[in-house]
Design a protein around this motif. Structure first.
Motif, PDB file in Angstrom:
ATOM      1  N   LEU A  87       0.897  -1.388   0.155  1.00 26.01           N
ATOM      2  CA  LEU A  87      -0.101  -0.058  -0.799  1.00 26.01           C
ATOM      3  C   LEU A  87       0.821   1.152   0.042  1.00 26.01           C
ATOM      4  CD1 LEU A  87      -2.853  -0.786   2.667  1.00 26.01           C
ATOM      5  CD2 LEU A  87      -2.689  -1.688   0.140  1.00 26.01           C
ATOM      6  N   SER A  88       0.351   2.419  -0.587  1.00 20.80           N
ATOM      7  CA  SER A  88       1.087   3.428   0.033  1.00 20.80           C
ATOM      8  C   SER A  88       0.639   4.598  -0.451  1.00 20.80           C
ATOM      9  CB  SER A  88       2.181   3.654  -1.941  1.00 20.80           C
ATOM     10  OG  SER A  88       0.793   4.026  -3.269  1.00 20.80           O
ATOM     11  N   ALA A  89      -0.545   4.888  -0.802  1.00 10.24           N
ATOM     12  CA  ALA A  89      -1.659   5.969  -0.447  1.00 10.24           C
ATOM     13  C   ALA A  89      -2.170   6.651   0.502  1.00 10.24           C
ATOM     14  CB  ALA A  89      -2.820   6.539  -1.890  1.00 10.24           C
ATOM     15  N   PHE A  90      -2.188   7.223   1.673  1.00  6.81           N
ATOM     16  CA  PHE A  90      -3.028   7.005   3.734  1.00  6.81           C
ATOM     17  C   PHE A  90      -3.322   8.237   3.248  1.00  6.81           C
ATOM     18  CE2 PHE A  90      -2.852   7.603   7.274  1.00  6.81           C
ATOM     19  CZ  PHE A  90      -3.091   5.998   8.034  1.00  6.81           C
ATOM     20  N   ALA A  91      -5.263   8.223   3.350  1.00  7.65           N
ATOM     21  CA  ALA A  91      -6.414   9.372   3.440  1.00  7.65           C
ATOM     22  C   ALA A  91      -6.304  10.043   5.187  1.00  7.65           C
ATOM     23  CB  ALA A  91      -7.379   8.956   3.123  1.00  7.65           C
ATOM     24  N   GLY A  92      -6.304  11.528   5.140  1.00 11.70           N
ATOM     25  CA  GLY A  92      -6.917  11.868   6.145  1.00 11.70           C
ATOM     26  C   GLY A  92      -7.116  13.373   5.451  1.00 11.70           C
ATOM     27  N   ALA A 125      -1.221  11.342  11.133  1.00 10.78           N
ATOM     28  CA  ALA A 125      -0.456  10.010  10.594  1.00 10.78           C
ATOM     29  C   ALA A 125       1.229  10.156  10.102  1.00 10.78           C
ATOM     30  CB  ALA A 125      -0.863  10.356   8.643  1.00 10.78           C
ATOM     31  N   LEU A 126       1.651  11.238  10.786  1.00 11.91           N
ATOM     32  CA  LEU A 126       3.536  11.577  10.689  1.00 11.91           C
ATOM     33  C   LEU A 126       3.541  10.767  11.845  1.00 11.91           C
ATOM     34  CD1 LEU A 126       3.607  14.623   9.846  1.00 11.91           C
ATOM     35  CD2 LEU A 126       4.057  13.098   8.085  1.00 11.91           C
ATOM     36  N   ILE A 127       3.374  11.148  13.448  1.00 11.26           N
ATOM     37  CA  ILE A 127       2.806  10.092  14.550  1.00 11.26           C
ATOM     38  C   ILE A 127       2.751   8.550  14.688  1.00 11.26           C
ATOM     39  CG2 ILE A 127       2.738  10.266  17.013  1.00 11.26           C
ATOM     40  CD1 ILE A 127       2.274  13.630  16.599  1.00 11.26           C
ATOM     41  N   MET A 128       2.114   7.957  13.545  1.00  8.27           N
ATOM     42  CA  MET A 128       2.054   6.664  13.583  1.00  8.27           C
ATOM     43  C   MET A 128       3.312   6.156  12.537  1.00  8.27           C
ATOM     44  SD  MET A 128      -2.273   7.217  12.258  1.00  8.27           S
ATOM     45  CE  MET A 128      -2.593   5.113  11.629  1.00  8.27           C
ATOM     46  N   LYS A 129       3.718   6.887  11.618  1.00 10.77           N
ATOM     47  CA  LYS A 129       4.689   6.765  10.679  1.00 10.77           C
ATOM     48  C   LYS A 129       6.091   6.896  12.017  1.00 10.77           C
ATOM     49  CE  LYS A 129       7.304   8.442   6.855  1.00 10.77           C
ATOM     50  NZ  LYS A 129       7.712   9.328   5.433  1.00 10.77           N
ATOM     51  N   SER A 130       6.383   7.720  12.651  1.00 11.31           N
ATOM     52  CA  SER A 130       6.994   8.015  13.326  1.00 11.31           C
ATOM     53  C   SER A 130       7.237   6.881  14.696  1.00 11.31           C
ATOM     54  CB  SER A 130       7.709   9.182  13.884  1.00 11.31           C
ATOM     55  OG  SER A 130       6.935   9.576  15.182  1.00 11.31           O
ATOM     56  N   ARG A 131       6.676   6.623  15.344  1.00  9.10           N
ATOM     57  CA  ARG A 131       5.993   5.517  16.019  1.00  9.10           C
ATOM     58  C   ARG A 131       5.230   4.375  15.563  1.00  9.10           C
ATOM     59  NH1 ARG A 131       3.480   8.716  21.537  1.00  9.10           N
ATOM     60  NH2 ARG A 131       4.302  11.532  21.184  1.00  9.10           N
ATOM     61  N   HIS A 132       5.115   3.652  15.037  1.00  6.45           N
ATOM     62  CA  HIS A 132       4.351   2.633  14.330  1.00  6.45           C
ATOM     63  C   HIS A 132       5.049   2.107  13.069  1.00  6.45           C
ATOM     64  CE1 HIS A 132       0.097   3.809  16.639  1.00  6.45           C
ATOM     65  NE2 HIS A 132       1.411   3.992  18.085  1.00  6.45           N
ATOM     66  N   GLY A 133       5.600   3.092  12.368  1.00  4.27           N
ATOM     67  CA  GLY A 133       6.219   2.643  11.670  1.00  4.27           C
ATOM     68  C   GLY A 133       5.658   2.618  10.147  1.00  4.27           C
ATOM     69  N   LEU A 134       4.101   3.431   9.791  1.00  4.50           N
ATOM     70  CA  LEU A 134       3.537   3.418   9.266  1.00  4.50           C
ATOM     71  C   LEU A 134       4.250   4.686   7.783  1.00  4.50           C
ATOM     72  CD1 LEU A 134       0.576   3.150   8.022  1.00  4.50           C
ATOM     73  CD2 LEU A 134       0.195   5.433   8.530  1.00  4.50           C
ATOM     74  N   ASP A 135       5.065   3.362   6.812  1.00  4.37           N
ATOM     75  CA  ASP A 135       6.212   4.256   5.884  1.00  4.37           C
ATOM     76  C   ASP A 135       5.085   4.171   4.959  1.00  4.37           C
ATOM     77  OD1 ASP A 135       8.300   4.848   5.268  1.00  4.37           O
ATOM     78  OD2 ASP A 135       8.616   2.541   4.530  1.00  4.37           O
ATOM     79  N   PHE A 136       4.739   5.432   4.714  1.00  6.73           N
ATOM     80  CA  PHE A 136       4.133   6.387   3.999  1.00  6.73           C
ATOM     81  C   PHE A 136       5.183   7.333   2.858  1.00  6.73           C
ATOM     82  CE2 PHE A 136       1.821   8.390   7.064  1.00  6.73           C
ATOM     83  CZ  PHE A 136       2.388   9.634   6.368  1.00  6.73           C
ATOM     84  N   ASP A 137       5.549   7.676   2.431  1.00  7.24           N
ATOM     85  CA  ASP A 137       5.873   9.006   1.725  1.00  7.24           C
ATOM     86  C   ASP A 137       4.825   9.904   1.375  1.00  7.24           C
ATOM     87  OD1 ASP A 137       8.224   8.032   1.037  1.00  7.24           O
ATOM     88  OD2 ASP A 137       6.956   7.283  -0.801  1.00  7.24           O
ATOM     89  N   SER A 138       5.426  11.348   1.788  1.00  3.97           N
ATOM     90  CA  SER A 138       4.541  12.428   2.355  1.00  3.97           C
ATOM     91  C   SER A 138       4.067  12.903   0.488  1.00  3.97           C
ATOM     92  CB  SER A 138       5.620  13.681   3.059  1.00  3.97           C
ATOM     93  OG  SER A 138       6.441  14.153   1.480  1.00  3.97           O
ATOM     94  N   ILE A 195       5.292  21.842   7.169  1.00  7.16           N
ATOM     95  CA  ILE A 195       4.408  21.728   6.502  1.00  7.16           C
ATOM     96  C   ILE A 195       3.502  22.507   6.300  1.00  7.16           C
ATOM     97  CG2 ILE A 195       1.781  21.745   8.096  1.00  7.16           C
ATOM     98  CD1 ILE A 195       3.019  19.271   9.779  1.00  7.16           C
ATOM     99  N   ARG A 196       5.083  23.879   6.984  1.00  7.22           N
ATOM    100  CA  ARG A 196       3.980  25.403   6.710  1.00  7.22           C
ATOM    101  C   ARG A 196       4.523  25.521   5.288  1.00  7.22           C
ATOM    102  NH1 ARG A 196       7.420  26.493  11.208  1.00  7.22           N
ATOM    103  NH2 ARG A 196       6.738  26.275  12.890  1.00  7.22           N
ATOM    104  N   GLU A 197       5.315  24.245   4.399  1.00  3.83           N
ATOM    105  CA  GLU A 197       5.709  25.063   3.273  1.00  3.83           C
ATOM    106  C   GLU A 197       5.137  24.536   2.430  1.00  3.83           C
ATOM    107  OE1 GLU A 197       9.818  23.089   2.474  1.00  3.83           O
ATOM    108  OE2 GLU A 197      10.444  25.188   3.520  1.00  3.83           O
ATOM    109  N   GLU A 198       4.367  23.074   2.474  1.00  7.24           N
ATOM    110  CA  GLU A 198       2.975  22.659   2.338  1.00  7.24           C
ATOM    111  C   GLU A 198       1.196  22.943   2.193  1.00  7.24           C
ATOM    112  OE1 GLU A 198       2.528  18.105   2.360  1.00  7.24           O
ATOM    113  OE2 GLU A 198       4.163  18.074   4.111  1.00  7.24           O
ATOM    114  N   VAL A 199       1.592  23.921   3.088  1.00  4.13           N
ATOM    115  CA  VAL A 199       0.671  24.642   3.622  1.00  4.13           C
ATOM    116  C   VAL A 199       0.593  26.092   2.473  1.00  4.13           C
ATOM    117  CG1 VAL A 199      -0.719  26.463   5.170  1.00  4.13           C
ATOM    118  CG2 VAL A 199      -0.188  24.183   5.472  1.00  4.13           C
ATOM    119  N   ASN A 200       1.716  26.610   1.953  1.00  2.12           N
ATOM    120  CA  ASN A 200       1.808  27.932   2.101  1.00  2.12           C
ATOM    121  C   ASN A 200       1.889  27.631   0.149  1.00  2.12           C
ATOM    122  OD1 ASN A 200       2.005  29.719   3.486  1.00  2.12           O
ATOM    123  ND2 ASN A 200       4.388  29.471   3.990  1.00  2.12           N
ATOM    124  N   ASN A 201       2.714  26.098  -0.085  1.00  3.34           N
ATOM    125  CA  ASN A 201       2.262  26.040  -1.410  1.00  3.34           C
ATOM    126  C   ASN A 201       0.716  25.220  -1.980  1.00  3.34           C
ATOM    127  OD1 ASN A 201       5.110  26.632  -1.810  1.00  3.34           O
ATOM    128  ND2 ASN A 201       5.216  24.697  -1.676  1.00  3.34           N
TER     129      ASN A 201
END
Length: 283
Positions: free
Chosen positions: A104-109, A120-133, A277-283
């Protein structure tokens, strides 16, 4: 809840919903209000603390004074049944493994900069939910994010427990885990991430509804309001409503609200790249 609170206080409580700036406009107004005990602010960590961290407004959120916590809305991991069956995903551990091995690759939020993205990012860092941004698919609200998973547009994601019930009851969605150790009244039989041996993420794994007052509000006025909120929560009408709606309501005092806010403001910057995240929001 507000009519019951009005009854307990003996005065009418009026709600003034102030939209704008990802809740920061209303927060700013309350923060700068007279500290006379007649203005109270409602916000729901981690949502407003994340908005504060991302948007960097010109006020200090740490100066608000906690009054009470009164409810939680637990977040849940969501999974499309077709994707689950096709890939043999039966548990939260299977879901994590499917992202780690590229099945799996895409993840919804919710939208970029939202507490869903931070979860989702904390699930990635703490649980290993390995999706690309770039594979985090952002939707405008809980409903659209849950619908995207239910329809198979995205194989998995995050939802709020009560917002997913109609989908799970129709077998259009599966919930492999509750993202808070406190569990879910809507899904009493579902395991929590801590039940499954994963690291606790309570400070962001649930929306916690809290009340606050402006800086310099006298303690006796905070105590008066906090006691009225406790009476409101224990009211038979409120308890019946909560049971029928699958809501988790409780009373927790001023220290609980203050400690939760401190945890959000201190833990999130340590684990999440806010500048990105700020860069993503501004873009």
């Amino acid at each position: 809840l507000v009519p019951v609170l009005s009854e307990k206080l003996g005065v009418e409580v009026q709600i003034n919903n102030v939209p704008g700036a990802a809740s920061m406009r209303g927060t700013s107004q309350a923060l700068r209000a007279d500290p006379d005990g007649y203005t109270m602010l409602a916000f729901n960590p981690p949502s407003s603390p994340i908005s504060y961290l991302v948007n960097q407004p010109d006020f200090d959120l740490t100066r608000v004074r906690g009054v009470a916590g009164y409810a939680i809305a637990p977040a849940v991991a969501t999974l499309n049944p077709g994707a689950a069956d096709e890939n043999g995903i039966e548990s939260y551990g299977d879901l994590i493994a499917a992202y780690q091995d590229g099945t799996l690759s895409a993840f919804a939020g919710q939208s970029i900069g939202s507490y869903f993205q931070v979860m989702a990012l904390i699930m990635k860092s703490r649980h290993g939910l390995d999706f690309d941004s770039e594979n985090y698919i952002a939707y405008d609200g809980t409903g659209p994010a849950v619908e995207a998973v239910a329809s198979g547009e995205v194989p998995a994601g995050i939802g709020i427990d009560t917002a997913t019930l109609s989908f799970t009851e129709a077998d259009r969605l599966r919930v492999p885990a509750i993202l808070t150790s406190e569990g879910s009244a809507a899904y009493p039989d579902k395991p929590t991430v801590t039940d499954l041996g994963y690291e606790n993420m309570d400070s962001v794994g649930q929306v916690t509804r809290c009340y606050w007052m402006p800086p310099e509000t006298p303690q006796e006025r905070i105590d008066t309001m906090s006691s009225a909120i406790e009476e409101m929560i224990n009211d038979d009408e409120v308890q019946q409503y909560a049971e029928e709606a699958g809501q988790q309501v409780f009373y927790r005092g001023p220290d609980y609200a203050d400690e939760l806010l401190d945890a959000n403001l201190n833990e999130i910057p340590e684990e999440v790249d806010l500048e990105s995240i700020r860069e993503e929001v501004n873009n």
